[in-house]
Write an enzyme that holds these catalytic residues in place. Structure first.
Site, PDB file in Angstrom:
ATOM      1  N   GLU A 123     -25.226 -23.439  31.521  1.00  0.00           N
ATOM      2  CA  GLU A 123     -26.499 -24.008  31.075  1.00  0.00           C
ATOM      3  C   GLU A 123     -26.778 -25.419  31.575  1.00  0.00           C
ATOM      4  O   GLU A 123     -27.023 -26.334  30.772  1.00  0.00           O
ATOM      5  CB  GLU A 123     -26.568 -23.979  29.545  1.00  0.00           C
ATOM      6  N   ASN A 138     -23.851 -20.009  34.800  1.00  0.00           N
ATOM      7  CA  ASN A 138     -24.335 -19.134  33.733  1.00  0.00           C
ATOM      8  C   ASN A 138     -25.498 -19.847  33.043  1.00  0.00           C
ATOM      9  O   ASN A 138     -25.344 -20.960  32.563  1.00  0.00           O
ATOM     10  CB  ASN A 138     -23.167 -18.917  32.756  1.00  0.00           C
ATOM     11  N   HIS A 161     -29.969 -13.416  26.086  1.00  0.00           N
ATOM     12  CA  HIS A 161     -30.183 -13.496  24.632  1.00  0.00           C
ATOM     13  C   HIS A 161     -31.676 -13.240  24.376  1.00  0.00           C
ATOM     14  O   HIS A 161     -32.495 -14.151  24.435  1.00  0.00           O
ATOM     15  CB  HIS A 161     -29.789 -14.872  24.096  1.00  0.00           C
ATOM     16  N   GLU A 171     -24.329 -12.317  28.409  1.00  0.00           N
ATOM     17  CA  GLU A 171     -24.255 -12.533  26.946  1.00  0.00           C
ATOM     18  C   GLU A 171     -25.336 -11.710  26.232  1.00  0.00           C
ATOM     19  O   GLU A 171     -26.073 -12.227  25.386  1.00  0.00           O
ATOM     20  CB  GLU A 171     -24.424 -14.022  26.627  1.00  0.00           C
ATOM     21  N   ASP A 184     -27.626  -9.687  23.934  1.00  0.00           N
ATOM     22  CA  ASP A 184     -27.866  -9.210  22.566  1.00  0.00           C
ATOM     23  C   ASP A 184     -29.374  -9.057  22.373  1.00  0.00           C
ATOM     24  O   ASP A 184     -30.158  -9.838  22.901  1.00  0.00           O
ATOM     25  CB  ASP A 184     -27.228 -10.082  21.466  1.00  0.00           C
TER      26      ASP A 184
HETATM   27  O1  G3I Z   1     -13.327 -21.385  14.025  1.00  0.00           O
HETATM   28  C1  G3I Z   1     -14.015 -22.391  13.241  1.00  0.00           C
HETATM   29  C2  G3I Z   1     -13.639 -22.280  11.796  1.00  0.00           C
HETATM   30  O2  G3I Z   1     -12.264 -22.579  11.677  1.00  0.00           O
HETATM   31  C3  G3I Z   1     -14.489 -23.258  10.975  1.00  0.00           C
HETATM   32  O3  G3I Z   1     -14.208 -23.088   9.622  1.00  0.00           O
HETATM   33  C4  G3I Z   1     -15.968 -22.993  11.220  1.00  0.00           C
HETATM   34  C5  G3I Z   1     -16.847 -24.000  10.487  1.00  0.00           C
HETATM   35  O4  G3I Z   1     -18.065 -24.218  11.146  1.00  0.00           O
HETATM   36  O5  G3I Z   1     -16.217 -23.110  12.598  1.00  0.00           O
HETATM   37  C6  G3I Z   1     -15.494 -22.175  13.370  1.00  0.00           C
HETATM   38  O6  G3I Z   1     -15.820 -22.361  14.728  1.00  0.00           O
HETATM   39  C7  G3I Z   1     -17.097 -21.929  15.104  1.00  0.00           C
HETATM   40  C8  G3I Z   1     -16.928 -20.900  16.234  1.00  0.00           C
HETATM   41  O7  G3I Z   1     -18.186 -20.523  16.715  1.00  0.00           O
HETATM   42  C9  G3I Z   1     -16.197 -19.638  15.762  1.00  0.00           C
HETATM   43  O8  G3I Z   1     -16.945 -18.978  14.810  1.00  0.00           O
HETATM   44  C10 G3I Z   1     -17.899 -23.094  15.604  1.00  0.00           C
HETATM   45  O9  G3I Z   1     -18.159 -23.995  14.534  1.00  0.00           O
HETATM   46  C11 G3I Z   1     -19.184 -22.632  16.194  1.00  0.00           C
HETATM   47  O10 G3I Z   1     -19.862 -23.731  16.804  1.00  0.00           O
HETATM   48  C12 G3I Z   1     -18.899 -21.598  17.273  1.00  0.00           C
HETATM   49  O11 G3I Z   1     -20.125 -21.150  17.748  1.00  0.00           O
HETATM   50  C13 G3I Z   1     -20.105 -20.556  19.022  1.00  0.00           C
HETATM   51  C14 G3I Z   1     -21.104 -21.284  19.908  1.00  0.00           C
HETATM   52  O12 G3I Z   1     -21.194 -20.618  21.166  1.00  0.00           O
HETATM   53  C15 G3I Z   1     -20.683 -22.732  20.179  1.00  0.00           C
HETATM   54  O13 G3I Z   1     -19.469 -22.794  20.880  1.00  0.00           O
HETATM   55  C16 G3I Z   1     -20.484 -19.099  18.883  1.00  0.00           C
HETATM   56  O14 G3I Z   1     -19.445 -18.418  18.180  1.00  0.00           O
HETATM   57  C17 G3I Z   1     -20.659 -18.473  20.261  1.00  0.00           C
HETATM   58  O15 G3I Z   1     -21.192 -17.181  20.122  1.00  0.00           O
HETATM   59  C18 G3I Z   1     -21.653 -19.306  21.064  1.00  0.00           C
HETATM   60  O16 G3I Z   1     -21.766 -18.725  22.351  1.00  0.00           O
HETATM   61  C19 G3I Z   1     -22.673 -19.371  23.241  1.00  0.00           C
HETATM   62  C20 G3I Z   1     -22.099 -19.227  24.632  1.00  0.00           C
HETATM   63  O17 G3I Z   1     -20.804 -19.787  24.663  1.00  0.00           O
HETATM   64  C21 G3I Z   1     -23.019 -19.903  25.667  1.00  0.00           C
HETATM   65  N1  G3I Z   1     -24.352 -19.382  25.589  1.00  0.00           N
HETATM   66  C22 G3I Z   1     -24.964 -19.431  24.260  1.00  0.00           C
HETATM   67  C23 G3I Z   1     -24.075 -18.721  23.240  1.00  0.00           C
HETATM   68  C24 G3I Z   1     -24.707 -18.738  21.881  1.00  0.00           C
HETATM   69  O18 G3I Z   1     -24.810 -20.046  21.394  1.00  0.00           O
END
Ligand code: G3I
Length: 380
Positions: free
Chosen positions: A186, A229, A265, A294, A296
């Site tokens: 991005e 990406n 997305h 990605e 969905d």
């Molecule tokens: O694992 C921790 C957990 O221990 C904690 O209690 C909790 C509290 O907020 O957070 C958990 O981590 C989270 C993680 O997902 C796992 O669920 C992070 O806060 C959260 O920010 C993270 O979000 C991810 C996001 O990217 C940011 O990295 C999403 O799962 C993931 O689907 C999303 O994917 C992105 C792609 O990488 C890039 N393109 C967009 C896409 C959607 O945003």
């Protein structure tokens, strides 16, 4: 006693076999628990096949020679692990390879989570997409990196150092095992073809940050296919043009860029097959690979329809048809396995529609109509 052969097991299953099977199992139980267990295992394999005679998604993907992947994490249940292993040919770590996941503190790299996922995928014979080296948004960049840059006397030089080190450690560690890397995630603004002004890599290093990252990644693993990406290009012609112009400048400079990932997305609008196919073809015309990385497609997009699940199934088929029409479109990855776990249910723009139910399997891990439509598209 005669142990059931493959043939006899199939004939048992093809008639009024339930009563027979109970009788046979009762007889067998007198002959020992191990034999019983063996036959139970064998019968349950075959009854699964009979109840579920459809071609699996992974088999259809192999027949179509398209990678069909899933974004996945280690904390999934056993049932989900089985499904991810058997239904997909490719795995993308949803979060485990992001910089903050690998290095919570300066120099403190911990690869255990990422290693487990790599072992999981390779032991299932699956391809791996590495995601992602450099992403400035959301939680893509560790806070300690920002802190270090604020304190550095030459922030650009420090950022370059950190990027070189990160690439060598991560891409080098998995050299030969990770087929594709989202080296850059991005880089552009959300709603234009220009660089995101909030992109700290661009702010400090200019466009050269992509050159450097791609060159370093290539040096660390010459066999990996290196991708940019990007998100929300599917309905923004200007943004897509900006992305291709950027890719062309890189190619003109001889930078090792091999592919473009379109994230897919589709939570604002259902996919348009023609637009998507044209975009994938334009990427191919530049000699680059493409993947939908990605995917969905939320169910509420189709709430006006009598059968929303059918609308979603058609939309999924459209995306697969678009990719299948273009030789250099090599894969499609869904951003999650099942509807119980999707980032869309907590994302600010889509959480209001929760449950978004955007994936191929429902919350109970049953295949949805979209699953069938995708298999059909792959087998056409
Ligand atoms: O694992 C921790 C957990 O221990 C904690 O209690 C909790 C509290 O907020 O957070 C958990 O981590 C989270 C993680 O997902 C796992 O669920 C992070 O806060 C959260 O920010 C993270 O979000 C991810 C996001 O990217 C940011 O990295 C999403 O799962 C993931 O689907 C999303 O994917 C992105 C792609 O990488 C890039 N393109 C967009 C896409 C959607 O945003």
């Amino acid at each position: 006693m005669e142990v059931a052969t493959r043939h006899t097991r199939w004939s048992l299953l093809s008639g009024g076999y339930v009563a027979d099977m109970k009788r046979i199992l009762a007889d067998l139980s007198r002959n020992g628990a191990i034999l019983l267990l063996l036959l139970l295992t064998a019968c349950s394999d075959d009854s699964d096949q009979q109840l579920d005679a459809r071609t699996s998604l992974a088999d259809a993907a192999r027949q179509a020679e398209l990678q069909v992947g899933v974004a996945f994490g280690n904390n999934a249940s056993a049932g989900r692990r089985t499904l991810a292993a058997s239904e997909f040919t490719s795995i993308t770590p949803e979060n485990a390879m992001k910089w903050p996941s690998l290095a919570a503190a300066p120099g403190a790299y911990d690869f255990s989570d990422a290693d487990q996922l790599v072992d999981f995928a390779l032991s299932n014979g699956q391809r791996i997409r590495g995601h992602t080296l450099f992403w400035h948004r959301s939680n893509g960049l560790p806070s300690w990196v920002r802190d270090e840059l604020e304190e550095a006397s030459d922030p650009a030089a420090r950022l370059r150092e950190l990027m070189v080190d990160h690439t060598a450690r991560v891409v080098g560690r998995y050299a030969g095992r990770i087929a594709q890397w989202d080296v850059i995630n991005e880089p552009l603004a959300l709603v234009s073809g220009a660089f995101d002004p909030e992109n700290i890599f661009y702010e400090l290093l200019g466009e050269e940050y992509l050159d450097m990252a791609l060159l370093e990644a290539h040096a660390a693993d010459p066999s990996a296919e290196l991708f940019i990406n990007e998100t929300f290009t599917e309905f923004q012609a200007e943004k897509f043009d900006g992305l291709l112009a950027l890719a062309q400048r890189l190619l003109d400079r001889g930078i090792p860029l091999h592919g473009i990932g379109l994230q897919g997305h589709f939570f604002l609008r259902a996919p348009d097959e023609t637009i998507l196919r044209d975009q994938l073809q334009r990427i191919a015309d530049m000699g680059l690979l493409s993947e939908i990385t990605e995917l969905d497609i939320p169910l509420p997009l189709f709430s006006e329809r009598a059968e929303p699940l059918e609308g979603q199934a058609q939309a999924y088929a459209d995306v697969f048809d678009a990719c299948l029409a273009v030789d250099l479109c090599t894969g499609i990855t869904t951003w999650g396995l099942d509807d119980a776990n999707t980032w869309l249910d907590s994302f600010v723009l889509s959480a209001g529609n929760a449950p978004n139910r955007p994936l191929l399997f429902d919350q109970e891990l049953n295949a949805k109509p979209a699953y069938d439509s995708v298999v059909e598209a792959l087998l056409r």
